[in-house]
Design a protein around this motif. Structure first.
Motif, PDB file in Angstrom:
ATOM      1  N   VAL A  59       0.834  -1.195   0.000  1.00  8.43           N
ATOM      2  CA  VAL A  59       0.000   0.000   0.000  1.00  8.43           C
ATOM      3  C   VAL A  59       0.870   1.247   0.000  1.00  8.43           C
ATOM      4  CG1 VAL A  59      -1.778   1.293   1.246  1.00  8.43           C
ATOM      5  CG2 VAL A  59      -1.837  -1.208   1.229  1.00  8.43           C
ATOM      6  N   CYS A  60       0.505   2.194  -0.857  1.00 10.24           N
ATOM      7  CA  CYS A  60       1.100   3.524  -0.830  1.00 10.24           C
ATOM      8  C   CYS A  60       0.005   4.509  -0.464  1.00 10.24           C
ATOM      9  CB  CYS A  60       1.705   3.871  -2.190  1.00 10.24           C
ATOM     10  SG  CYS A  60       2.372   5.552  -2.287  1.00 10.24           S
ATOM     11  N   LEU A  61       0.243   5.347   0.536  1.00  4.60           N
ATOM     12  CA  LEU A  61      -0.730   6.329   0.987  1.00  4.60           C
ATOM     13  C   LEU A  61      -0.238   7.725   0.636  1.00  4.60           C
ATOM     14  CD1 LEU A  61      -3.199   7.341   2.627  1.00  4.60           C
ATOM     15  CD2 LEU A  61      -1.754   7.198   4.678  1.00  4.60           C
ATOM     16  N   VAL A  62      -1.062   8.457  -0.110  1.00  3.72           N
ATOM     17  CA  VAL A  62      -0.795   9.864  -0.416  1.00  3.72           C
ATOM     18  C   VAL A  62      -1.727  10.693   0.454  1.00  3.72           C
ATOM     19  CG1 VAL A  62      -0.822  11.665  -2.175  1.00  3.72           C
ATOM     20  CG2 VAL A  62      -0.124   9.341  -2.793  1.00  3.72           C
ATOM     21  N   THR A  63      -1.153  11.478   1.362  1.00  7.53           N
ATOM     22  CA  THR A  63      -1.971  12.246   2.295  1.00  7.53           C
ATOM     23  C   THR A  63      -1.210  13.477   2.750  1.00  7.53           C
ATOM     24  OG1 THR A  63      -3.391  12.037   4.256  1.00  7.53           O
ATOM     25  CG2 THR A  63      -1.166  11.104   4.411  1.00  7.53           C
ATOM     26  N   ALA A  64      -1.916  14.414   3.367  1.00  7.05           N
ATOM     27  CA  ALA A  64      -1.313  15.660   3.839  1.00  7.05           C
ATOM     28  C   ALA A  64      -1.002  15.564   5.327  1.00  7.05           C
ATOM     29  CB  ALA A  64      -2.256  16.835   3.572  1.00  7.05           C
ATOM     30  N   LEU A  65       0.248  15.828   5.686  1.00  7.43           N
ATOM     31  CA  LEU A  65       0.674  15.855   7.078  1.00  7.43           C
ATOM     32  C   LEU A  65       1.509  17.100   7.318  1.00  7.43           C
ATOM     33  CD1 LEU A  65       1.713  12.103   7.549  1.00  7.43           C
ATOM     34  CD2 LEU A  65      -0.369  13.208   8.395  1.00  7.43           C
ATOM     35  N   GLY A  66       1.520  17.561   8.568  1.00  8.96           N
ATOM     36  CA  GLY A  66       2.215  18.800   8.889  1.00  8.96           C
ATOM     37  C   GLY A  66       3.268  18.614   9.963  1.00  8.96           C
ATOM     38  N   ALA A  67       3.598  19.726  10.630  1.00 10.51           N
ATOM     39  CA  ALA A  67       4.627  19.718  11.663  1.00 10.51           C
ATOM     40  C   ALA A  67       4.044  19.591  13.062  1.00 10.51           C
ATOM     41  CB  ALA A  67       5.459  21.000  11.569  1.00 10.51           C
ATOM     42  N   ASP A  68       2.726  19.405  13.195  1.00 17.23           N
ATOM     43  CA  ASP A  68       2.065  19.335  14.500  1.00 17.23           C
ATOM     44  C   ASP A  68       2.223  17.941  15.110  1.00 17.23           C
ATOM     45  OD1 ASP A  68      -0.917  17.946  13.740  1.00 17.23           O
ATOM     46  OD2 ASP A  68       0.198  18.922  12.115  1.00 17.23           O
ATOM     47  N   GLU A  69       1.908  17.835  16.388  1.00 15.37           N
ATOM     48  CA  GLU A  69       2.098  16.590  17.114  1.00 15.37           C
ATOM     49  C   GLU A  69       1.168  15.485  16.599  1.00 15.37           C
ATOM     50  OE1 GLU A  69       3.284  13.537  19.296  1.00 15.37           O
ATOM     51  OE2 GLU A  69       4.341  15.454  19.054  1.00 15.37           O
ATOM     52  N   ALA A  70      -0.056  15.831  16.217  1.00 16.37           N
ATOM     53  CA  ALA A  70      -0.971  14.808  15.696  1.00 16.37           C
ATOM     54  C   ALA A  70      -0.411  14.192  14.415  1.00 16.37           C
ATOM     55  CB  ALA A  70      -2.354  15.406  15.447  1.00 16.37           C
ATOM     56  N   SER A  71       0.148  15.018  13.536  1.00 16.38           N
ATOM     57  CA  SER A  71       0.765  14.492  12.308  1.00 16.38           C
ATOM     58  C   SER A  71       1.939  13.580  12.636  1.00 16.38           C
ATOM     59  CB  SER A  71       1.240  15.645  11.416  1.00 16.38           C
ATOM     60  OG  SER A  71       0.163  16.405  10.918  1.00 16.38           O
ATOM     61  N   ALA A  72       2.748  14.004  13.605  1.00 15.51           N
ATOM     62  CA  ALA A  72       3.901  13.183  13.993  1.00 15.51           C
ATOM     63  C   ALA A  72       3.441  11.833  14.549  1.00 15.51           C
ATOM     64  CB  ALA A  72       4.738  13.929  15.029  1.00 15.51           C
ATOM     65  N   GLU A  73       2.342  11.829  15.302  1.00 17.63           N
ATOM     66  CA  GLU A  73       1.851  10.571  15.858  1.00 17.63           C
ATOM     67  C   GLU A  73       1.327   9.654  14.759  1.00 17.63           C
ATOM     68  OE1 GLU A  73      -0.571   8.944  19.741  1.00 17.63           O
ATOM     69  OE2 GLU A  73      -0.733  11.061  19.197  1.00 17.63           O
ATOM     70  N   VAL A  74       0.652  10.221  13.759  1.00 19.68           N
ATOM     71  CA  VAL A  74       0.182   9.396  12.640  1.00 19.68           C
ATOM     72  C   VAL A  74       1.369   8.799  11.886  1.00 19.68           C
ATOM     73  CG1 VAL A  74      -0.943   9.494  10.378  1.00 19.68           C
ATOM     74  CG2 VAL A  74      -2.042  10.533  12.364  1.00 19.68           C
ATOM     75  N   THR A 120       2.364  17.567  -4.961  1.00 18.00           N
ATOM     76  CA  THR A 120       3.808  17.468  -5.114  1.00 18.00           C
ATOM     77  C   THR A 120       4.096  16.581  -6.315  1.00 18.00           C
ATOM     78  OG1 THR A 120       4.037  15.507  -3.722  1.00 18.00           O
ATOM     79  CG2 THR A 120       4.146  17.666  -2.610  1.00 18.00           C
ATOM     80  N   GLU A 121       5.291  16.668  -6.866  1.00 17.06           N
ATOM     81  CA  GLU A 121       5.653  15.829  -8.002  1.00 17.06           C
ATOM     82  C   GLU A 121       5.625  14.350  -7.615  1.00 17.06           C
ATOM     83  OE1 GLU A 121       6.119  16.355 -11.218  1.00 17.06           O
ATOM     84  OE2 GLU A 121       5.462  18.428 -10.850  1.00 17.06           O
ATOM     85  N   GLU A 122       6.069  14.049  -6.399  1.00 15.88           N
ATOM     86  CA  GLU A 122       6.062  12.654  -5.964  1.00 15.88           C
ATOM     87  C   GLU A 122       4.637  12.103  -5.909  1.00 15.88           C
ATOM     88  OE1 GLU A 122       7.868   9.819  -2.373  1.00 15.88           O
ATOM     89  OE2 GLU A 122       7.646  11.984  -2.069  1.00 15.88           O
ATOM     90  N   ALA A 123       3.703  12.916  -5.423  1.00 18.21           N
ATOM     91  CA  ALA A 123       2.313  12.464  -5.351  1.00 18.21           C
ATOM     92  C   ALA A 123       1.719  12.288  -6.738  1.00 18.21           C
ATOM     93  CB  ALA A 123       1.489  13.464  -4.543  1.00 18.21           C
ATOM     94  N   LEU A 124       1.982  13.224  -7.645  1.00 18.57           N
ATOM     95  CA  LEU A 124       1.465  13.119  -9.014  1.00 18.57           C
ATOM     96  C   LEU A 124       2.029  11.889  -9.714  1.00 18.57           C
ATOM     97  CD1 LEU A 124       1.683  16.880 -10.043  1.00 18.57           C
ATOM     98  CD2 LEU A 124      -0.403  15.572  -9.569  1.00 18.57           C
ATOM     99  N   THR A 125       3.290  11.586  -9.473  1.00 16.57           N
ATOM    100  CA  THR A 125       3.910  10.399 -10.065  1.00 16.57           C
ATOM    101  C   THR A 125       3.286   9.123  -9.507  1.00 16.57           C
ATOM    102  OG1 THR A 125       6.001  11.570 -10.385  1.00 16.57           O
ATOM    103  CG2 THR A 125       6.091   9.165 -10.372  1.00 16.57           C
ATOM    104  N   ALA A 126       3.000   9.120  -8.213  1.00 18.61           N
ATOM    105  CA  ALA A 126       2.392   7.946  -7.589  1.00 18.61           C
ATOM    106  C   ALA A 126       1.008   7.671  -8.172  1.00 18.61           C
ATOM    107  CB  ALA A 126       2.295   8.143  -6.075  1.00 18.61           C
ATOM    108  N   VAL A 127       0.208   8.718  -8.368  1.00 15.03           N
ATOM    109  CA  VAL A 127      -1.128   8.543  -8.949  1.00 15.03           C
ATOM    110  C   VAL A 127      -1.017   8.053 -10.391  1.00 15.03           C
ATOM    111  CG1 VAL A 127      -3.268   9.699  -9.602  1.00 15.03           C
ATOM    112  CG2 VAL A 127      -2.175  10.256  -7.426  1.00 15.03           C
TER     113      VAL A 127
END
Length: 495
Positions: A59-74, A120-127
């Protein structure tokens, strides 16, 4: 086949605070939750990715994550499970916190308003390179920023879209869209008729008409509206979105599949009880995986309904993410597959024993189920608090009965048995005798027809070793699978 799957969508962080509640607060009629324990897990598209990985898929997951603690935990929770392709996140990741008192949810707290900031280019390439795609849209923008790439992908390969009322419409050409019943109602009602008026709401119209009818008429109208509405909504969405099909999930009733014409209702294979949190994601990932493997939408929806049902029965998301039994997406494996054992049979036996009940088991080939079988099984069920039927596999039947048997394959024999009201669970065994299976089930009673003698049963000593007993039950004379088969063969040869 378990082909790879790309999942595009909005990750969330799901948190459960679990504690005991034995009193109400003195200042308000709300439960006091003592000593809550925190349990965090991936949510949204991140949960879908973990469920697909639990099926054994890459599985490859394309999703948005940030610099917050919830993103780090995911990120920590996803590590080692899936390949992660990140989009930038504007804001903080959405977190959903459930407070459960003695296992029952009492409140949910939502925080975080982050949205995907761009591709991002990486996400577009993955799709562009994906063989099959699941869009898990939770209305946080990931599908929006990759919409053009997803539209191109839908024209070339299987794409499943799990929508959200706050997200955009699925791209045209999507193979399958999987809203819940309430989501389908909201999405269909938001559409406009050709003259610009809001879409008609069948359930509301029926309710208005019912206020002027008698009780019997109101009951008929409500029932008809309830059965019509998901089908009408699904057909309307297929036409409006330009997609191949819409499967409306109906909770414990199963799912309804529409290509825009007459719908197919896929009922749940059995009634499951448990935490349904994540069951919609389980349905979507199972359907997407099956489409990736090349099956038709009808078969994909059947497999997805079975997978979601088993997911709920086996404990839901906590069981999957903690390494419990995988929720197989193809069928109910142990009930419908030869040489397999239904895990729910063991769970049922343990639950009945835990509450002081009596576990009854009965066994046989059950090839061409007849009245003698029914009489035996009904009597066996009355001997205790549950009945588990142990069924010979096809190979086992051949060894016992000869090359021409079984007449009915194991999967079909199990399906027929599970449809009987007196049967609570079924397990298939591959050996010539059920002793190995009985050793694991440890029933209190082993029921056999009175045409056997206790001395003829090698299981008798085994049952006695843990305090169980063999019980002989009256058998309906003159009923036999062999007799039925011979009679049918003679009828075929008559001119």
């Amino acid at each position: 086949m378990n082909r790879p799957l790309l999942i595009v969508g909005d990750a969330l962080l799901d948190v459960d605070l679990r504690g005991q509640a034995e009193r109400l607060a003195p200042d308000a009629p709300v439960p006091v939750v003592d000593g809550p324990l925190r349990d965090a897990r991936p949510g949204g598209a991140a949960l879908a990715a973990c469920l697909a990985a639990a099926d054994g898929r890459r599985v490859c997951l394309v999703t948005a994550l940030g610099a917050d603690e919830a993103s780090a935990e995911v990120r920590r929770l996803l590590a080692g499970r899936v390949r992660l392709v990140e989009l930038p996140l504007d804001g903080t990741l959405s977190t959903k916190t459930r407070v459960l008192a003695s296992g029952a949810p009492v409140v949910r707290l939502d925080s975080g308003d982050g949205r995907a900031a761009g591709p991002t280019e990486e996400a577009l390439t993955a799709v562009a390179g994906a063989g099959a795609v699941l869009v898990s849209d939770y209305g946080r923008g990931t599908a929006d920023v990759l919409r053009d790439a997803l539209a191109e992908a839908a024209a070339r390969r299987p794409l499943v879209w799990d929508p959200h009322p706050r997200g955009g419409a699925p791209v045209a050409g999507a193979r399958l869209v999987t809203p819940s019943q309430s989501e389908a109602r909201t999405l269909a009602a938001a559409l406009a008729d050709g003259d610009g008026r809001p879409a008609r709401e069948p359930g509301r119209d029926a309710a208005r008409a019912g206020r002027h009818a008698g009780p019997e008429a109101r009951s008929r109208a409500g029932h008809a509206a309830g059965s019509r509405q998901p089908a009408e909504d699904a057909a309307r969405l297929v036409r409006a979105w330009g997609v191949g099909s819409v499967a409306v999930t109906l909770g414990e009733r199963g799912a309804l599949l529409s290509h825009g014409d007459r719908p197919l209702l896929v009922s749940t294979p059995w009634r499951a009880s448990g935490d349904p949190c994540g069951a919609g994601d389980r349905f979507a990932t199972a359907a997407a995986g099956l489409l990736a493997d090349g099956v038709l939408p009808e078969a994909a929806v059947q497999g997805a309904v079975a997978a979601a049902t088993r997911y709920v029965e086996e404990g839901g998301v906590r069981c999957v993410l903690r390494g419990g039994p995988p929720a197989d997406a193809v069928d109910r494996p142990a009930r419908h597959a030869e040489d397999a054992r239904a895990p729910d049979a063991f769970a049922l036996a343990a639950a009945v024993r835990a509450r002081g009940g009596t576990v009854v088991a009965a066994g046989g080939c059950f090839d061409l189920l007849h009245a003698g079988h029914i009489t035996l099984l009904e009597a066996a069920r009355r001997a205790g608090d549950c009945l588990i039927v142990c069924v010979n596999s096809d190979a086992s039947v051949r060894r016992r009965k000869g090359a021409g048997r079984p007449l009915v394959p194991a999967a079909d024999r199990v399906r027929v048995l599970t449809a009987l009201g007196c049967v609570d669970a079924v397990a298939v065994f591959a050996e010539d005798t059920p002793e190995s299976l009985l050793r694991e089930l440890r029933p209190d009673v082993w029921a056999k027809g009175a045409d056997y003698g206790v001395a003829d049963l090698p299981e008798a000593a085994l049952l006695e070793s843990w305090g169980g007993q063999v019980v002989l039950l009256p058998y309906l004379d003159g009923r036999s699978t062999s007799v039925l088969a011979e009679r049918a063969a003679r009828a075929e040869t008559r001119p």
